[in-house]
Design a protein around this motif. Structure first.
Motif, PDB file in Angstrom:
ATOM      1  N   ALA A  16       0.850  -1.195   0.000  1.00 59.74           N
ATOM      2  CA  ALA A  16       0.000   0.000   0.000  1.00 59.74           C
ATOM      3  C   ALA A  16       0.884   1.242   0.000  1.00 59.74           C
ATOM      4  N   SER A  17       0.524   2.213  -0.834  1.00 61.47           N
ATOM      5  CA  SER A  17       1.238   3.492  -0.845  1.00 61.47           C
ATOM      6  C   SER A  17       0.904   4.304   0.403  1.00 61.47           C
ATOM      7  N   PHE A  18      -0.323   4.140   0.889  1.00 57.16           N
ATOM      8  CA  PHE A  18      -0.794   4.885   2.051  1.00 57.16           C
ATOM      9  C   PHE A  18      -1.453   3.914   3.036  1.00 57.16           C
ATOM     10  N   ALA A  90      -3.819   1.522  -2.293  1.00 59.33           N
ATOM     11  CA  ALA A  90      -3.139   0.297  -2.715  1.00 59.33           C
ATOM     12  C   ALA A  90      -3.847  -0.124  -3.996  1.00 59.33           C
TER      13      ALA A  90
END
Length: 160
Positions: A16-18, A90
């Motif tokens: 996940a990016s965040f 994500a």
């Protein structure tokens, strides 16, 4: 992999990016990422939020999320989804977040809470963007009853 208490993702899921935003979104699907958390995502601040800031309708019960650290704000139901967009936290996993114009309007509206320098810096960064829509910003500001201060700040920023 556990994102938050009782919130899991498959171990083979793409990273996940965040992850913090994703964890909060899974804990409360109606919540919308706002203020400094949204500003950080939209590159409108250098500030690192101490907690994930989310908005929920004033008429609903605020969620209790201990991890990741979360700050819940209660916004007016009539304008709650104004400026709503989605961020892919994500692959294939969207998170509700306010768009850059709504984020700037909220920062200006709540500048007593986040600090006027942070709100004005976000406004300046927003106005420098290629995708800036000052008319949309003012429209949102009017709906949030902060038109005067935002117009004044836009005028000052445009003059400089």
């Amino acid at each position: 992999m556990e994102l938050s208490l009782g919130v899991f993702r498959r171990a083979d899921a793409p990273p996940a990016s965040f992850p913090d935003l994703l964890a909060v979104a899974y804990r409360n699907s109606r919540a919308i990422v706002c203020l400094l958390s949204a500003a950080a995502v939209h590159d409108l601040t250098d500030e690192i939020p101490l907690a994930v800031q989310i908005a929920v309708p004033r008429s609903s019960r605020p969620p209790r999320i201990s991890f990741p650290p979360t700050e819940v704000l209660r916004f007016e139901p009539s304008t709650f989804e104004l400026g709503l967009t989605y961020l892919e936290a994500a692959p294939g996993e969207p998170v509700r977040i306010y768009d850059p114009a709504r984020t700037v309007a909220d920062l200006m509206r709540l500048r007593h809470r986040v600090g006027e320098p942070i709100a004005l810096a976000a406004l300046h960064l927003y106005l420098r963007r290629r995708d800036a829509r000052p008319a949309e910003l003012l429209k949102i500001a009017a709906a949030l009853r902060v038109y005067g201060p935002v117009l004044h700040a836009v005028d000052v920023a445009s003059a400089g």
